[in-house]
Design a protein around this motif. Structure first.
Motif, PDB file in Angstrom:
ATOM      1  N   ARG A 104       0.830  -1.207   0.000  1.00  0.00           N
ATOM      2  CA  ARG A 104       0.000   0.000   0.000  1.00  0.00           C
ATOM      3  C   ARG A 104       0.866   1.259   0.000  1.00  0.00           C
ATOM      4  O   ARG A 104       0.584   2.223  -0.704  1.00  0.00           O
ATOM      5  N   ALA A 105       1.917   1.244   0.804  1.00  0.00           N
ATOM      6  CA  ALA A 105       2.818   2.394   0.858  1.00  0.00           C
ATOM      7  C   ALA A 105       3.485   2.605  -0.496  1.00  0.00           C
ATOM      8  O   ALA A 105       3.642   3.742  -0.942  1.00  0.00           O
ATOM      9  N   GLN A 106       3.881   1.526  -1.151  1.00  0.00           N
ATOM     10  CA  GLN A 106       4.541   1.637  -2.451  1.00  0.00           C
ATOM     11  C   GLN A 106       3.606   2.264  -3.490  1.00  0.00           C
ATOM     12  O   GLN A 106       4.014   3.098  -4.284  1.00  0.00           O
ATOM     13  N   VAL A 107       2.333   1.872  -3.471  1.00  0.00           N
ATOM     14  CA  VAL A 107       1.346   2.463  -4.377  1.00  0.00           C
ATOM     15  C   VAL A 107       1.251   3.969  -4.121  1.00  0.00           C
ATOM     16  O   VAL A 107       1.246   4.776  -5.057  1.00  0.00           O
ATOM     17  N   PHE A 108       1.216   4.347  -2.865  1.00  0.00           N
ATOM     18  CA  PHE A 108       1.151   5.758  -2.503  1.00  0.00           C
ATOM     19  C   PHE A 108       2.384   6.507  -3.008  1.00  0.00           C
ATOM     20  O   PHE A 108       2.277   7.570  -3.613  1.00  0.00           O
ATOM     21  N   PHE A 109       3.572   5.947  -2.766  1.00  0.00           N
ATOM     22  CA  PHE A 109       4.812   6.598  -3.206  1.00  0.00           C
ATOM     23  C   PHE A 109       4.881   6.695  -4.723  1.00  0.00           C
ATOM     24  O   PHE A 109       5.382   7.685  -5.271  1.00  0.00           O
ATOM     25  N   ASP A 110       4.383   5.681  -5.423  1.00  0.00           N
ATOM     26  CA  ASP A 110       4.357   5.718  -6.878  1.00  0.00           C
ATOM     27  C   ASP A 110       3.451   6.846  -7.387  1.00  0.00           C
ATOM     28  O   ASP A 110       3.792   7.547  -8.352  1.00  0.00           O
ATOM     29  N   LEU A 111       2.310   7.025  -6.727  1.00  0.00           N
ATOM     30  CA  LEU A 111       1.410   8.120  -7.104  1.00  0.00           C
ATOM     31  C   LEU A 111       2.072   9.475  -6.893  1.00  0.00           C
ATOM     32  O   LEU A 111       1.985  10.371  -7.736  1.00  0.00           O
ATOM     33  N   ILE A 112       2.754   9.646  -5.778  1.00  0.00           N
ATOM     34  CA  ILE A 112       3.453  10.899  -5.485  1.00  0.00           C
ATOM     35  C   ILE A 112       4.527  11.153  -6.548  1.00  0.00           C
ATOM     36  O   ILE A 112       4.652  12.273  -7.059  1.00  0.00           O
ATOM     37  N   ALA A 113       5.277  10.126  -6.874  1.00  0.00           N
ATOM     38  CA  ALA A 113       6.339  10.278  -7.878  1.00  0.00           C
ATOM     39  C   ALA A 113       5.752  10.657  -9.238  1.00  0.00           C
ATOM     40  O   ALA A 113       6.304  11.515  -9.950  1.00  0.00           O
ATOM     41  N   GLU A 114       4.630  10.065  -9.602  1.00  0.00           N
ATOM     42  CA  GLU A 114       3.979  10.379 -10.874  1.00  0.00           C
ATOM     43  C   GLU A 114       3.499  11.829 -10.894  1.00  0.00           C
ATOM     44  O   GLU A 114       3.657  12.539 -11.892  1.00  0.00           O
ATOM     45  N   LEU A 115       2.928  12.296  -9.788  1.00  0.00           N
ATOM     46  CA  LEU A 115       2.483  13.683  -9.702  1.00  0.00           C
ATOM     47  C   LEU A 115       3.663  14.653  -9.818  1.00  0.00           C
ATOM     48  O   LEU A 115       3.584  15.668 -10.505  1.00  0.00           O
ATOM     49  N   LYS A 116       4.771  14.329  -9.151  1.00  0.00           N
ATOM     50  CA  LYS A 116       5.972  15.170  -9.244  1.00  0.00           C
ATOM     51  C   LYS A 116       6.504  15.221 -10.669  1.00  0.00           C
ATOM     52  O   LYS A 116       6.892  16.269 -11.175  1.00  0.00           O
ATOM     53  N   ARG A 117       6.501  14.070 -11.337  1.00  0.00           N
ATOM     54  CA  ARG A 117       7.007  13.996 -12.710  1.00  0.00           C
ATOM     55  C   ARG A 117       6.139  14.854 -13.626  1.00  0.00           C
ATOM     56  O   ARG A 117       6.648  15.634 -14.450  1.00  0.00           O
ATOM     57  N   LYS A 118       4.815  14.783 -13.479  1.00  0.00           N
ATOM     58  CA  LYS A 118       3.916  15.587 -14.304  1.00  0.00           C
ATOM     59  C   LYS A 118       4.096  17.068 -14.038  1.00  0.00           C
ATOM     60  O   LYS A 118       4.045  17.873 -14.976  1.00  0.00           O
ATOM     61  N   ARG A 119       4.300  17.436 -12.785  1.00  0.00           N
ATOM     62  CA  ARG A 119       4.498  18.837 -12.448  1.00  0.00           C
ATOM     63  C   ARG A 119       5.788  19.355 -13.086  1.00  0.00           C
ATOM     64  O   ARG A 119       5.840  20.465 -13.590  1.00  0.00           O
ATOM     65  N   GLN A 120       6.853  18.541 -13.072  1.00  0.00           N
ATOM     66  CA  GLN A 120       8.116  18.934 -13.698  1.00  0.00           C
ATOM     67  C   GLN A 120       7.962  19.112 -15.202  1.00  0.00           C
ATOM     68  O   GLN A 120       8.561  19.992 -15.787  1.00  0.00           O
ATOM     69  N   GLU A 121       7.147  18.267 -15.835  1.00  0.00           N
ATOM     70  CA  GLU A 121       6.923  18.374 -17.271  1.00  0.00           C
ATOM     71  C   GLU A 121       6.198  19.673 -17.622  1.00  0.00           C
ATOM     72  O   GLU A 121       6.437  20.258 -18.675  1.00  0.00           O
ATOM     73  N   GLU A 122       5.301  20.131 -16.716  1.00  0.00           N
ATOM     74  CA  GLU A 122       4.555  21.356 -16.962  1.00  0.00           C
ATOM     75  C   GLU A 122       5.440  22.596 -16.875  1.00  0.00           C
ATOM     76  O   GLU A 122       5.171  23.595 -17.506  1.00  0.00           O
ATOM     77  N   ILE A 123       6.485  22.508 -16.080  1.00  0.00           N
ATOM     78  CA  ILE A 123       7.383  23.664 -15.869  1.00  0.00           C
ATOM     79  C   ILE A 123       8.319  23.768 -17.011  1.00  0.00           C
ATOM     80  O   ILE A 123       8.536  24.052 -17.958  1.00  0.00           O
TER      81      ILE A 123
END
Length: 123
Positions: A104-123
């Protein structure tokens, strides 16, 4: 009561009709005067300033000082009649083993990493 037993009145759990009717009447009154209620709350929150008699303009002095906390308390008092209070509930969480917790923690961390990656792409 006869020998400790209840013999009359409404059954346990039956809603009180008078209370329900009162709540409905107060709710209708509030809904019918929502514009006035909003104006009153704004007045309490903002205060009432003095008017200069000679110029007719507002001064920096107050007849009634602003009190946003009081306005909030008044708002919450009105809300109690239209929205029922929620009862406290206890959440009992089932025990999970450490492997499932890690998944469960890994799923959560994967979601956070995906959100960070998308935010970096927008910048």
């Amino acid at each position: 009561m006869t020998m400790g037993y209840k013999t009359g009145g409404r059954q346990l759990g039956t809603p009180n009709k008078a209370s329900n009717d009162s709540r409905r009447a107060i709710s209708a009154l509030i809904e019918g005067n929502i514009d006035k209620l909003s104006e009153w709350l704004d007045t309490v929150a903002s205060g009432v300033r003095k008017v200069d008699i000679e110029t007719g303009k507002l001064t920096h002095e107050y007849l009634v000082r602003p009190n946003p906390a009081k306005a909030f308390d008044m708002f919450m008092s009105a809300v109690e009649y239209t929205i029922p209070k929620l009862a406290r509930t206890e959440i009992i969480e089932e025990a999970i083993d450490s492997e499932e917790a890690n998944e469960r923690a890994q799923v959560f961390f994967d979601l956070i990493a995906e959100l960070k990656r998308k935010r970096q792409e927008e910048i």
